[in-house]
Design a protein around this motif. Structure first.
Motif, mmCIF file in Angstrom:
data_model
loop_
_atom_site.group_PDB
_atom_site.id
_atom_site.type_symbol
_atom_site.label_atom_id
_atom_site.label_comp_id
_atom_site.label_asym_id
_atom_site.label_seq_id
_atom_site.Cartn_x
_atom_site.Cartn_y
_atom_site.Cartn_z
ATOM 1 N N GLY A 272 -10.633 4.654 8.071
ATOM 2 C CA GLY A 272 -11.931 4.321 8.643
ATOM 3 C C GLY A 272 -12.716 3.312 7.837
ATOM 4 N N ALA A 273 -12.074 2.648 6.871
ATOM 5 C CA ALA A 273 -12.757 1.655 6.035
ATOM 6 C C ALA A 273 -12.675 0.276 6.682
ATOM 7 C CB ALA A 273 -12.122 1.605 4.647
ATOM 8 N N GLU A 274 -13.609 -0.588 6.293
ATOM 9 C CA GLU A 274 -13.561 -1.979 6.744
ATOM 10 C C GLU A 274 -12.325 -2.636 6.148
ATOM 11 O OE1 GLU A 274 -16.014 -6.150 6.227
ATOM 12 O OE2 GLU A 274 -17.105 -4.261 6.011
ATOM 13 N N LEU A 275 -11.630 -3.370 6.985
ATOM 14 C CA LEU A 275 -10.402 -4.032 6.585
ATOM 15 C C LEU A 275 -10.493 -5.475 7.055
ATOM 16 C CD1 LEU A 275 -7.453 -2.537 5.800
ATOM 17 C CD2 LEU A 275 -6.920 -3.455 8.023
ATOM 18 N N ARG A 276 -10.067 -6.405 6.228
ATOM 19 C CA ARG A 276 -10.007 -7.807 6.629
ATOM 20 C C ARG A 276 -8.543 -8.167 6.829
ATOM 21 N NH1 ARG A 276 -14.749 -9.769 8.548
ATOM 22 N NH2 ARG A 276 -16.357 -8.596 7.463
ATOM 23 N N ALA A 277 -8.238 -8.553 8.074
ATOM 24 C CA ALA A 277 -6.875 -8.938 8.430
ATOM 25 C C ALA A 277 -6.530 -10.259 7.750
ATOM 26 C CB ALA A 277 -6.771 -9.054 9.947
ATOM 27 N N PRO A 278 -5.237 -10.614 7.709
ATOM 28 C CA PRO A 278 -4.835 -11.869 7.069
ATOM 29 C C PRO A 278 -5.572 -13.102 7.604
ATOM 30 C CG PRO A 278 -2.925 -10.514 7.467
ATOM 31 C CD PRO A 278 -4.084 -9.834 8.133
ATOM 32 N N ASP A 279 -5.967 -13.097 8.879
ATOM 33 C CA ASP A 279 -6.695 -14.243 9.431
ATOM 34 C C ASP A 279 -8.204 -14.138 9.187
ATOM 35 O OD1 ASP A 279 -7.543 -12.313 11.222
ATOM 36 O OD2 ASP A 279 -6.762 -13.328 13.005
ATOM 37 N N GLY A 280 -8.643 -13.094 8.452
ATOM 38 C CA GLY A 280 -10.054 -12.915 8.127
ATOM 39 C C GLY A 280 -10.827 -12.088 9.133
ATOM 40 N N ALA A 281 -10.194 -11.672 10.229
ATOM 41 C CA ALA A 281 -10.866 -10.876 11.250
ATOM 42 C C ALA A 281 -11.177 -9.471 10.730
ATOM 43 C CB ALA A 281 -10.004 -10.784 12.508
ATOM 44 N N PHE A 282 -12.252 -8.895 11.252
ATOM 45 C CA PHE A 282 -12.663 -7.539 10.897
ATOM 46 C C PHE A 282 -11.762 -6.543 11.614
ATOM 47 C CE2 PHE A 282 -15.003 -3.741 12.178
ATOM 48 C CZ PHE A 282 -15.402 -3.264 10.945
ATOM 49 N N CYS A 283 -11.343 -5.509 10.925
ATOM 50 C CA CYS A 283 -10.559 -4.421 11.509
ATOM 51 C C CYS A 283 -10.899 -3.155 10.727
ATOM 52 C CB CYS A 283 -9.070 -4.757 11.406
ATOM 53 S SG CYS A 283 -8.173 -4.313 12.895
ATOM 54 N N SER A 284 -10.165 -2.069 10.950
ATOM 55 C CA SER A 284 -10.398 -0.850 10.183
ATOM 56 C C SER A 284 -9.070 -0.243 9.757
ATOM 57 C CB SER A 284 -11.211 0.164 10.990
ATOM 58 O OG SER A 284 -10.531 0.513 12.164
ATOM 59 N N SER A 285 -9.127 0.490 8.658
ATOM 60 C CA SER A 285 -7.918 1.130 8.132
ATOM 61 C C SER A 285 -7.654 2.430 8.865
ATOM 62 C CB SER A 285 -8.081 1.408 6.635
ATOM 63 O OG SER A 285 -9.172 2.272 6.406
ATOM 64 N N GLY A 286 -6.375 2.761 8.966
ATOM 65 C CA GLY A 286 -5.960 4.052 9.513
ATOM 66 C C GLY A 286 -5.606 4.972 8.356
ATOM 67 N N PHE A 287 -4.917 6.061 8.674
ATOM 68 C CA PHE A 287 -4.539 7.018 7.639
ATOM 69 C C PHE A 287 -3.414 6.478 6.772
ATOM 70 C CE2 PHE A 287 -6.675 9.851 10.616
ATOM 71 C CZ PHE A 287 -7.504 10.519 9.731
ATOM 72 N N GLY A 288 -3.308 7.002 5.580
ATOM 73 C CA GLY A 288 -2.276 6.600 4.638
ATOM 74 C C GLY A 288 -1.213 7.661 4.500
ATOM 75 N N GLY A 289 -0.133 7.295 3.860
ATOM 76 C CA GLY A 289 0.964 8.221 3.614
ATOM 77 C C GLY A 289 1.944 7.585 2.654
ATOM 78 N N TRP A 290 3.153 8.100 2.646
ATOM 79 C CA TRP A 290 4.186 7.595 1.740
ATOM 80 C C TRP A 290 5.436 7.286 2.541
ATOM 81 C CZ3 TRP A 290 3.102 6.663 -3.269
ATOM 82 C CH2 TRP A 290 1.925 7.229 -3.770
ATOM 83 N N ARG A 291 6.056 6.175 2.246
ATOM 84 C CA ARG A 291 7.370 5.813 2.790
ATOM 85 C C ARG A 291 8.285 5.746 1.584
ATOM 86 N NH1 ARG A 291 7.840 0.574 6.280
ATOM 87 N NH2 ARG A 291 7.498 1.968 8.027
ATOM 88 N N GLY A 292 9.055 6.813 1.394
ATOM 89 C CA GLY A 292 9.824 6.923 0.159
ATOM 90 C C GLY A 292 8.854 7.024 -1.005
ATOM 91 N N LYS A 293 8.935 6.088 -1.936
ATOM 92 C CA LYS A 293 8.026 6.064 -3.078
ATOM 93 C C LYS A 293 6.950 5.006 -2.929
ATOM 94 C CE LYS A 293 11.336 7.981 -6.298
ATOM 95 N NZ LYS A 293 12.013 7.853 -7.565
ATOM 96 N N THR A 294 6.842 4.421 -1.730
ATOM 97 C CA THR A 294 5.858 3.368 -1.482
ATOM 98 C C THR A 294 4.664 3.922 -0.727
ATOM 99 O OG1 THR A 294 7.627 1.725 -1.370
ATOM 100 C CG2 THR A 294 5.495 1.098 -0.439
ATOM 101 N N ALA A 295 3.469 3.719 -1.279
ATOM 102 C CA ALA A 295 2.238 4.133 -0.601
ATOM 103 C C ALA A 295 1.970 3.156 0.541
ATOM 104 C CB ALA A 295 1.072 4.116 -1.585
ATOM 105 N N VAL A 296 1.609 3.693 1.703
ATOM 106 C CA VAL A 296 1.336 2.853 2.865
ATOM 107 C C VAL A 296 0.026 3.257 3.522
ATOM 108 C CG1 VAL A 296 3.781 2.386 3.315
ATOM 109 C CG2 VAL A 296 2.664 4.315 4.459
ATOM 110 N N LEU A 297 -0.538 2.328 4.263
ATOM 111 C CA LEU A 297 -1.759 2.538 5.023
ATOM 112 C C LEU A 297 -1.524 1.938 6.397
ATOM 113 C CD1 LEU A 297 -4.734 3.542 4.531
ATOM 114 C CD2 LEU A 297 -5.297 1.165 4.034
#
Length: 187
Positions: free
Chosen positions: A75-100
């Motif tokens: 639910g945090a403010e997120l800036r996409a690679p093109d600079g557009a405003f978006c929001s973060s979703g939930f996070g978790g783990w893929r193997g040993k890599t943290a993901v959002l």
């Protein structure tokens, strides 16, 4: 929340032995402070179960929706690679890599940043049909999500504490099977 004149309650949970509740409170600075016994009595009256009360220091926000920082919250403010405003979703783990997670309509590749410009991580893959992009993060997920209005600058967040079943045919079922390698996902 204001539980009684003279104290601000900011935490509640079950007692370790299961006999009631424990509330944490910050004494009011107006000089009308209640004792721990008075706070406990008022809380017990409201809850209908035994309550213990302990003075504590109110939490101070170290991150907000606009300036989220590791560990990342949903639910945090997120800036996409093109600079557009978006929001973060939930996070978790893929193997040993943290993901959002974020929405694929926000972008499917590139580097994502928090509202203040802090780098969150780079997209590893996405599924436009499910409208989801997976971001490999530079820090762990927190298991928390921002609560309240979008413009609330307090940094208040809640911990996700469990899982439940989704509606039959809901996209979460497809997401879970499609991204089953993302373990520990809090949805």
């Amino acid at each position: 929340m204001r539980g009684a004149a003279g104290a601000v309650w900011h935490g509640a949970g079950s007692a370790a032995d299961g006999t009631g509740l424990v509330v944490a409170y910050t004494p009011d600075t107006t000089g009308r402070s209640l004792s721990g016994e008075q706070v406990a009595a008022h809380a017990a009256e409201l809850a209908g179960v035994p309550v213990q009360a302990a003075p504590a220091i109110a939490p101070v926000a170290t991150a907000t929706r606009h300036s989220d920082a590791s560990p990342w919250r949903a639910g945090a403010e997120l800036r996409a690679p093109d600079g557009a405003f978006c929001s973060s979703g939930f996070g978790g783990w893929r193997g040993k890599t943290a993901v959002l997670l974020t929405a694929a309509h926000c972008g499917t590749s590139g580097t994502y940043k928090a509202g203040t410009g802090t780098t969150i991580g780079t997209a590893s893959d996405s599924d436009t049909g499910l409208d989801v992009t997976v971001i490999n993060t530079n820090g762990p997920p927190s298991g928390r999500f921002y609560d309240g209005a979008w413009d609330n600058a307090s940094g208040y967040s809640k911990r996700a504490i469990g899982a439940g079943h989704n509606s039959v045919g809901g996209l979460l079922t497809e997401l879970t099977s499609t991204y089953s390698q993302v373990r520990g996902m809090i949805c």
